[in-house]
Enzyme design. Structure first.
Site, PDB file in Angstrom:
ATOM      1  N   SER A 167     -16.089 -15.688 -61.651  1.00  0.00           N
ATOM      2  CA  SER A 167     -15.493 -16.885 -62.256  1.00  0.00           C
ATOM      3  C   SER A 167     -15.828 -18.176 -61.512  1.00  0.00           C
ATOM      4  CB  SER A 167     -13.973 -16.736 -62.347  1.00  0.00           C
ATOM      5  OG  SER A 167     -13.653 -15.553 -63.023  1.00  0.00           O
ATOM      6  N   ALA A 168     -16.438 -18.070 -60.336  1.00  0.00           N
ATOM      7  CA  ALA A 168     -16.924 -19.241 -59.601  1.00  0.00           C
ATOM      8  C   ALA A 168     -15.799 -20.187 -59.166  1.00  0.00           C
ATOM      9  CB  ALA A 168     -17.973 -19.995 -60.426  1.00  0.00           C
TER      10      ALA A 168
ATOM     11  N   HIS B  40     -10.237 -20.592 -55.123  1.00  0.00           N
ATOM     12  CA  HIS B  40      -8.804 -20.402 -55.358  1.00  0.00           C
ATOM     13  C   HIS B  40      -7.997 -21.154 -54.307  1.00  0.00           C
ATOM     14  CE1 HIS B  40      -9.135 -17.397 -58.536  1.00  0.00           C
ATOM     15  NE2 HIS B  40     -10.160 -16.893 -57.872  1.00  0.00           N
TER      16      HIS B  40
ATOM     17  N   SER C 141     -11.590 -10.719 -55.622  1.00  0.00           N
ATOM     18  CA  SER C 141     -11.063 -12.084 -55.623  1.00  0.00           C
ATOM     19  C   SER C 141      -9.975 -12.177 -54.559  1.00  0.00           C
ATOM     20  CB  SER C 141     -10.469 -12.380 -56.999  1.00  0.00           C
ATOM     21  OG  SER C 141      -9.922 -13.658 -57.007  1.00  0.00           O
TER      22      SER C 141
ATOM     23  N   CYS D 131     -37.419 -28.463 -68.546  1.00  0.00           N
ATOM     24  CA  CYS D 131     -36.221 -27.975 -69.242  1.00  0.00           C
ATOM     25  C   CYS D 131     -35.521 -29.192 -69.848  1.00  0.00           C
ATOM     26  CB  CYS D 131     -35.296 -27.251 -68.264  1.00  0.00           C
ATOM     27  SG  CYS D 131     -33.615 -27.002 -68.865  1.00  0.00           S
TER      28      CYS D 131
ATOM     29  N   CYS E 254     -30.640 -23.876 -75.178  1.00  0.00           N
ATOM     30  CA  CYS E 254     -31.747 -23.162 -75.835  1.00  0.00           C
ATOM     31  C   CYS E 254     -32.127 -21.907 -75.068  1.00  0.00           C
ATOM     32  CB  CYS E 254     -32.943 -24.074 -76.069  1.00  0.00           C
ATOM     33  SG  CYS E 254     -34.149 -24.129 -74.735  1.00  0.00           S
TER      34      CYS E 254
END
Lengths: 479, 405
Positions: free
Chosen positions: A44-45, A48, A339, A404, A439
């Protein structure tokens, strides 16, 4: 003295970097083709705040400290963090006491500035949240980052300070004299070592067992995610949790560093023999959809960019297992990093270097002269001022060639990523964000393949997506 | 830098628009982010282009070349910027561009936006399973094969029977890649009938209708694809699963108009998901015109060229002081899935493009005072009709209906 770290996830990479402060030889051994590609690649990056961990647990000891360390670490290593703050939301009266319990727990864990917000405050800050919300626990120190970027930045900095990195080397055995480990046997060679630190993520229990050391059994807990287009990046500003259950923190809604929206994860306990199972399922994706709609009632699922799954290492104790082995005197564990492992990682790295190795194991580590604590990230030209960008293009025209389009990444950035170690399409993607946008590489993948081919002086058929047999193209159509 | 007209994108629509504006003696800048002009035509090496516009059959590169020659002929009026990406378009009619020379601002009097479409990526389909290599959108596979000279795999399954999907099935077969089938969600082919015959039947490639991919397997390279039949709501029917052992999956599952750069500047049409335009090519913002697949997905490049020319002509008239209103809305009625353009300005006759909602044997098209009967309609083939201005007089809106006969 040679110290080897096994596993180049965020924990192993930060430990390796920490050890580079001292006058020792540091080895980092990773079985994947790049750093940060295990547990670190898909989670989840979140940074906390630290209210969720039971008082007195190892998690609680390292979480809020680690959270605080990220401010300076991100400055030194030039990766992005955002202190978005987080909400835990209660939607009925039975959930409200849980918020108060978390608040008290958080305060005991040393988490700063926690407060309970009422409905009006929550909705004024996060207007897209389900108006049926009753209360929320607000934690301003929570934040987000790109976990793989933490590992990449730490390793790049460590390499500048003398680290020896060994990629694509799976550890298969240890050579021992008595109880001590003297050699790490990988699929490619034997590394002579004096100390071994086990940060092998999901596989750390197997590594410890091979070494004859203590371990806790690990099983994978799968988390499925849905990533949505940047157009939805402003749906929430902070990390939004439901009220947690016994099992997990629940399925959440959060912004990503590059402006997208992330939904997930599920928490599916898999048997220990499925540590490579990164499959998504229709049930899992549906569960994510159903859960998040309770938090944010309107999400346009026609704007899905991708679905993916990550695995996190869970143990029966539900706590980190960190410290020196009593059986194998030169072996240190940093395992069961569920976590908040990402958040705790910097504090754990410091603890292992200073307390475990020096105080508990009595190693005399002297500080290395000339340690350089800073690293510069790859310049993102589209984020520079127009004057700076113009100067860069004058020096190097490829800084003006957009490769990109979705995330505005230039050829110069891709070449720089390759210079810094990207050897695969995912290596480029995770370093530059090219192919990460809406994309999904439709316009730029073939161009990046050609740049890799040119820069690595190889043939496109030798370039892979992420692992040795994940080839992209076959031979030529016409010779 | 200053110009009369900025054209964004040098594909079929952009090239035609630039040439049309140059013919009206305006100064034109055309910005193309690729290294050459021509857009997607460059990778479409099959024939079938130009039957309407040139009354002869050309390949994509040949079709593009004809317009490239015109760009050269008008080189005094048209400045072609390749490897040039438009970063932003601003409300004050300035654009910020970047190229190998650097970052620069351009002041213009009108914009013709012709940025085309992008392919719906695999990720957005939320297909369960692994995330291996070997999954390509049809356009990427086409580019790898036809421009980069690379085979994309050894044994392939195609998803989506749109035109590009079928054309790629044939292309892969011709180059020795085994194509085990084409999977289509709908109960009928998604592309033109001529492609079903020329690309699939002639090569004995099976077409699986009312079917969908339910899982992809392979931890590194793709190894297996599971396909199931679907019910009327496109839900997979348990027990109908079929396994295909393939290392390559080619997706032709739809094109999405590229509109993001204009997000806050113009209105979009909710059916086409493209830029809403009147029959002059004008958007809801009077100085921005649009043409081609960024407005609606067209079947034929010939149509795109015509629309590009139209936008070029009206943008020129706008620069010269003419003003047009967006006009009355054109709305799809009975049995009509979508229509283009989205408004009728009252200027000129109306070239109307539409798709029916379902296959129809005989139908009567009714638009204002205009009627025309059709046979054998299918949603995959666009209907194009030219409706005289007088048939659309005194209307508040143009409803487009297809009555079943």
């Amino acid at each position: 003295m040679r110290i080897a770290v096994i596993g180049a996830g965020v924990v192993g990479s930060l430990i390796a970097r920490e050890l580079c402060r001292y006058d020792v030889e540091v080895l980092l051994i990773e079985k994947n083709l790049d750093v940060g590609w295990g547990v670190t690649k898909a989670n989840s990056a979140i940074l906390h705040a630290g209210y969720d961990d039971p008082v007195g647990s190892v998690r609680a000891r390292f979480c809020s400290t680690g959270n605080e360390m990220y401010t300076e670490l991100s400055r030194e290593l030039d990766f992005e963090i955002k202190r978005t703050g987080s909400y835990v939301l209660a939607f009925d009266d039975r959930e409200v006491p849980v918020l108060h319990r978390l608040l008290i727990q958080g305060e005991k864990n040393g988490v700063p500035d926690l407060s309970i917000h009422d409905r009006e405050t929550i909705l004024s800050r996060e207007p897209r949240i389900n108006p049926e919300v009753k209360m929320g626990l607000w934690a301003p120190t929570a934040g987000i980052t790109e976990p793989w970027m933490v590992a990449i930045a730490a390793v790049e900095n460590a390499l500048e300070n003398g680290l020896k990195l060994f990629l694509n080397e799976e550890v298969i055995d240890f050579e021992k004299q008595g109880n001590r480990i003297v050699g790490i046997v990988t699929k490619r060679r034997v590394h002579r070592v004096d100390v071994v630190i086990n940060a092998a993520g999901l596989f750390a229990d197997e590594i410890a067992r091979l070494a004859g050391a203590e371990y806790v059994p690990l099983h994978p807990r799968k988390g499925q995610y849905i990533l949505l287009d940047k157009k939805l990046g402003n749906v929430v500003k902070s990390v939004v949790f439901p009220t947690p259950t016994e099992k997990s923190k629940g399925i959440l809604v959060l912004p990503t560093i590059d402006g997208g929206l992330l939904l997930g994860p599920t928490a599916e306990d898999l048997p220990a023999d499925r540590k490579n199972d990164l499959t998504t399922t229709s049930e899992g994706v549906q569960a994510v959809k159903n859960s998040v709609l309770k938090l944010v009632p309107e999400i346009d699922f026609s704007l899905v960019v991708k679905t993916f799954a990550g695995l996190r290492p869970e143990s029966p104790q539900k706590d980190f297992f960190i410290g020196k082995s009593e059986i194998v005197p030169n072996f240190v564990n940093a395992m069961a990093m569920r976590s908040p492992g990402l958040t705790a990682a910097p504090a754990i790295a410091k603890y292992i270097a200073e307390e475990v190795l020096q105080q508990q194991m009595g190693l005399s580590l002297t500080t290395k002269k000339g340690f350089k604590p800073t690293r510069k990230g790859i310049r993102r030209y589209a984020e520079l001022s127009l004057e700076e960008w113009q100067r860069a293009v004058n020096e190097n025209p490829s800084a003006g060639r957009m490769v990109c389009f979705c995330n505005e990444v230039t050829e110069a950035e891709i070449v720089e990523a390759i210079r810094r170690g990207a050897r695969t399409l995912d290596g480029v993607k995770f370093r530059t964000r090219a192919m990460f946008g809406r994309c999904q590489g439709g316009f730029c993948m073939s161009k990046i393949l050609k740049i890799l081919e040119r820069e690595l002086k190889t043939d496109a058929s030798q370039i892979v997506l992420k692992s040795p047999n994940s080839w992209i193209v076959d031979g030529k159509v016409r010779e | 830098m200053k110009t009369d007209v900025l054209v964004i994108g040098a594909g079929a629509a952009g090239m035609a628009a630039a040439i049309a504006a140059a013919k009206k003696n305006l100064k034109v800048v055309i910005a193309e982010r690729d290294e050459i002009t021509g857009g997607i035509l460059n990778q479409c090496i099959h024939n079938g282009f130009g039957l309407h516009y040139f009354r002869e059959e050309l390949t994509g590169p040949e079709y593009a070349e004809r317009f490239r020659e015109q760009l050269n002929r008008y080189a005094d009026a048209i400045e072609v910027l390749t490897d040039c990406h438009v970063l932003r378009l601003n409300r004050d009619k300035t654009a910020l561009l970047v190229s190998l020379k650097g970052v620069f601002e351009l002041e213009t009097k009108a914009v013709i936006y012709a940025a085309g479409a992008r392919e719906r990526p695999f990720g957005s389909l939320m297909i369960p399973g692994d995330r291996p290599s070997g999954i390509f959108t049809a356009g990427v596979a086409q580019r790898l094969m036809n421009i980069d000279n690379r085979k994309v795999g050894r044994r392939a399954l195609i998803v989506g029977s749109g035109d590009i999907g079928m054309i790629m099935a044939r292309r892969l077969t011709l180059e020795g890649i085994e194509v085990v089938g084409v999977v289509e969600r709908l109960p009928y082919p998604g592309g033109l009938l001529r492609n079903v015959i020329q690309c699939l039947r002639d090569f004995n490639i099976p077409l699986y209708l009312s079917s969908t991919v339910v899982e992809v397997k392979g931890s590194e390279r793709l190894e297996e694809v599971i396909v199931a039949s679907v019910d009327e709501q496109f839900r997979p029917i348990p027990g109908t699963e079929k396994s295909f052992k393939v290392d390559t999956l080619v997706l032709s599952v739809g094109l999405i108009p590229q509109v993001e750069m204009l997000n806050s500047l113009v209105a979009l049409d909710k059916r086409t998901r493209g830029i809403a335009c009147s029959n002059t090519g004008q958007s809801s913002n009077e100085w921005i015109f649009a043409a081609g697949n960024c407005t609606a997905i067209f079947d034929l490049v010939d149509y795109v060229t015509r629309e590009g020319e139209r936008a070029g002509e009206y943008a020129s008239r706008y620069v010269n002081g003419d003003r047009f209103s967006l006009g009355i809305p054109i709305v799809p009625g009975e049995n009509v899935m979508l229509t283009f353009p989205n408004f009728y300005s009252g200027v000129d006759d109306l070239t109307l493009y539409l798709r029916c909602r379902k296959p129809m044997e005989r139908a009567l098209l009714k638009v204002g005072g205009f009627e025309k009967s059709f046979e054998d309609l299918t949603p995959s083939e666009m209907i194009v009709v030219k409706i005289p201005e007088r048939k659309l007089a005194n209307l508040d809106m143009v409803e487009v209906r297809l009555e079943e006969v």
